[in-house]
Scaffold this motif. Structure first.
Motif, PDB file in Angstrom:
ATOM      1  N   ILE A  89       0.863  -1.170   0.000  1.00  0.00           N
ATOM      2  CA  ILE A  89       0.000   0.000   0.000  1.00  0.00           C
ATOM      3  C   ILE A  89       0.901   1.222   0.000  1.00  0.00           C
ATOM      4  O   ILE A  89       1.694   1.414   0.917  1.00  0.00           O
ATOM      5  CB  ILE A  89      -0.925  -0.009   1.232  1.00  0.00           C
ATOM      6  N   GLY A  90       0.791   2.053  -1.047  1.00  0.00           N
ATOM      7  CA  GLY A  90       1.712   3.162  -1.229  1.00  0.00           C
ATOM      8  C   GLY A  90       1.106   4.522  -0.995  1.00  0.00           C
ATOM      9  O   GLY A  90       0.020   4.676  -0.430  1.00  0.00           O
ATOM     10  N   LEU A  91       1.803   5.524  -1.467  1.00  0.00           N
ATOM     11  CA  LEU A  91       1.512   6.944  -1.271  1.00  0.00           C
ATOM     12  C   LEU A  91       0.052   7.289  -1.540  1.00  0.00           C
ATOM     13  O   LEU A  91      -0.505   6.920  -2.562  1.00  0.00           O
ATOM     14  CB  LEU A  91       2.419   7.772  -2.194  1.00  0.00           C
ATOM     15  N   ASN A  92      -0.533   8.027  -0.590  1.00  0.00           N
ATOM     16  CA  ASN A  92      -1.901   8.535  -0.706  1.00  0.00           C
ATOM     17  C   ASN A  92      -2.923   7.440  -0.971  1.00  0.00           C
ATOM     18  O   ASN A  92      -3.862   7.632  -1.731  1.00  0.00           O
ATOM     19  CB  ASN A  92      -1.983   9.607  -1.799  1.00  0.00           C
ATOM     20  N   SER A  93      -2.753   6.291  -0.336  1.00  0.00           N
ATOM     21  CA  SER A  93      -3.664   5.164  -0.536  1.00  0.00           C
ATOM     22  C   SER A  93      -4.566   4.973   0.669  1.00  0.00           C
ATOM     23  O   SER A  93      -4.134   5.134   1.807  1.00  0.00           O
ATOM     24  CB  SER A  93      -2.864   3.885  -0.768  1.00  0.00           C
ATOM     25  N   GLY A 127       2.666  -4.660   3.319  1.00  0.00           N
ATOM     26  CA  GLY A 127       3.426  -3.474   3.695  1.00  0.00           C
ATOM     27  C   GLY A 127       2.692  -2.177   3.448  1.00  0.00           C
ATOM     28  O   GLY A 127       2.020  -2.009   2.436  1.00  0.00           O
ATOM     29  N   LEU A 128       2.793  -1.268   4.415  1.00  0.00           N
ATOM     30  CA  LEU A 128       2.444   0.140   4.232  1.00  0.00           C
ATOM     31  C   LEU A 128       3.785   0.808   3.993  1.00  0.00           C
ATOM     32  O   LEU A 128       4.591   0.922   4.910  1.00  0.00           O
ATOM     33  CB  LEU A 128       1.749   0.704   5.471  1.00  0.00           C
ATOM     34  N   VAL A 129       4.079   1.223   2.774  1.00  0.00           N
ATOM     35  CA  VAL A 129       5.454   1.465   2.349  1.00  0.00           C
ATOM     36  C   VAL A 129       6.086   2.777   2.773  1.00  0.00           C
ATOM     37  O   VAL A 129       7.180   3.100   2.320  1.00  0.00           O
ATOM     38  CB  VAL A 129       5.611   1.274   0.826  1.00  0.00           C
ATOM     39  N   SER A 130       5.454   3.547   3.603  1.00  0.00           N
ATOM     40  CA  SER A 130       6.084   4.708   4.212  1.00  0.00           C
ATOM     41  C   SER A 130       6.347   5.856   3.267  1.00  0.00           C
ATOM     42  O   SER A 130       7.291   6.606   3.417  1.00  0.00           O
ATOM     43  CB  SER A 130       7.400   4.293   4.888  1.00  0.00           C
ATOM     44  N   GLU A 131       5.523   6.007   2.266  1.00  0.00           N
ATOM     45  CA  GLU A 131       5.659   7.171   1.391  1.00  0.00           C
ATOM     46  C   GLU A 131       4.818   8.335   1.896  1.00  0.00           C
ATOM     47  O   GLU A 131       4.965   9.445   1.457  1.00  0.00           O
ATOM     48  CB  GLU A 131       5.240   6.801  -0.041  1.00  0.00           C
ATOM     49  N   GLY A 132       3.899   8.055   2.796  1.00  0.00           N
ATOM     50  CA  GLY A 132       3.047   9.080   3.391  1.00  0.00           C
ATOM     51  C   GLY A 132       1.587   8.885   3.034  1.00  0.00           C
ATOM     52  O   GLY A 132       1.253   8.493   1.925  1.00  0.00           O
ATOM     53  N   ASN A 133       0.729   9.130   3.989  1.00  0.00           N
ATOM     54  CA  ASN A 133      -0.719   9.096   3.815  1.00  0.00           C
ATOM     55  C   ASN A 133      -1.280   7.732   3.456  1.00  0.00           C
ATOM     56  O   ASN A 133      -2.268   7.634   2.744  1.00  0.00           O
ATOM     57  CB  ASN A 133      -1.163  10.133   2.780  1.00  0.00           C
ATOM     58  N   GLU A 134      -0.675   6.642   3.964  1.00  0.00           N
ATOM     59  CA  GLU A 134      -1.294   5.332   3.814  1.00  0.00           C
ATOM     60  C   GLU A 134      -2.292   5.170   4.952  1.00  0.00           C
ATOM     61  O   GLU A 134      -1.958   5.429   6.099  1.00  0.00           O
ATOM     62  CB  GLU A 134      -0.258   4.193   3.889  1.00  0.00           C
TER      63      GLU A 134
END
Length: 146
Positions: free
Chosen positions: A17-21, A36-43
């Motif tokens: 699960i990536g950015l803004n998801s 994984g919540l991949v730490s790009e932000g806003n998961e």
């Protein structure tokens, strides 16, 4: 990515699960490889997350940037470690019976947890890497000092 409803991760499968998801439901992973919540932000997961009997190294990873799980997180009976860092959890967190044969650590670092943090029978025991978790409820079992 926007998903309305629940997500099931099947045997041997992976979910990233990536950015803004947003997952507007629950995630249930049984026998999976990795979630994984991949730490790009806003998961964001609006429901519960269950990681059950998964085999990846790690089985669950949320490495930071304030991912949000608004329900409970359960990491149970995995043969790979679980890691939750700098996340917001609206319910309780349970790490139980996770065994890492690779030497990787179960991690619970710098999280904000609205209910309880429970850890039991993990090998190795979870660590916080020196970054304390804020827990509104109680810390129990192997998580007492985290």
């Amino acid at each position: 990515m926007q998903v309305t409803g629940n997500v099931t991760v099947g045997t041997g499968a992976s979910l990233v699960i990536g950015l803004n998801s947003t997952i507007a439901g629950h995630i249930t992973a049984k026998g999976c490889n990795f979630v994984g919540l991949v730490s790009e932000g806003n998961e964001e997961v609006d429901g519960n997350v269950q990681i059950l009997g998964c085999t990846g190294n790690p089985s669950f990873l949320s490495p930071g940037n304030f991912s949000a799980i608004y329900g409970n997180l359960q990491c149970l009976n995995n043969t790979g470690p679980c890691s939750l860092e700098s996340a917001i959890v609206g319910g309780s967190v349970q790490f139980m019976n996770n065994v890492s044969v690779s030497g990787s650590l179960n991690k619970l670092e710098a999280n904000q947890i609205s209910r309880n943090l429970q850890c039991q029978s993990n090998n190795p025991a979870p660590t916080n890497g020196g970054s304390v978790n804020t827990v509104a409820g109680s810390k129990q079992g192997q998580c007492v000092g985290l």
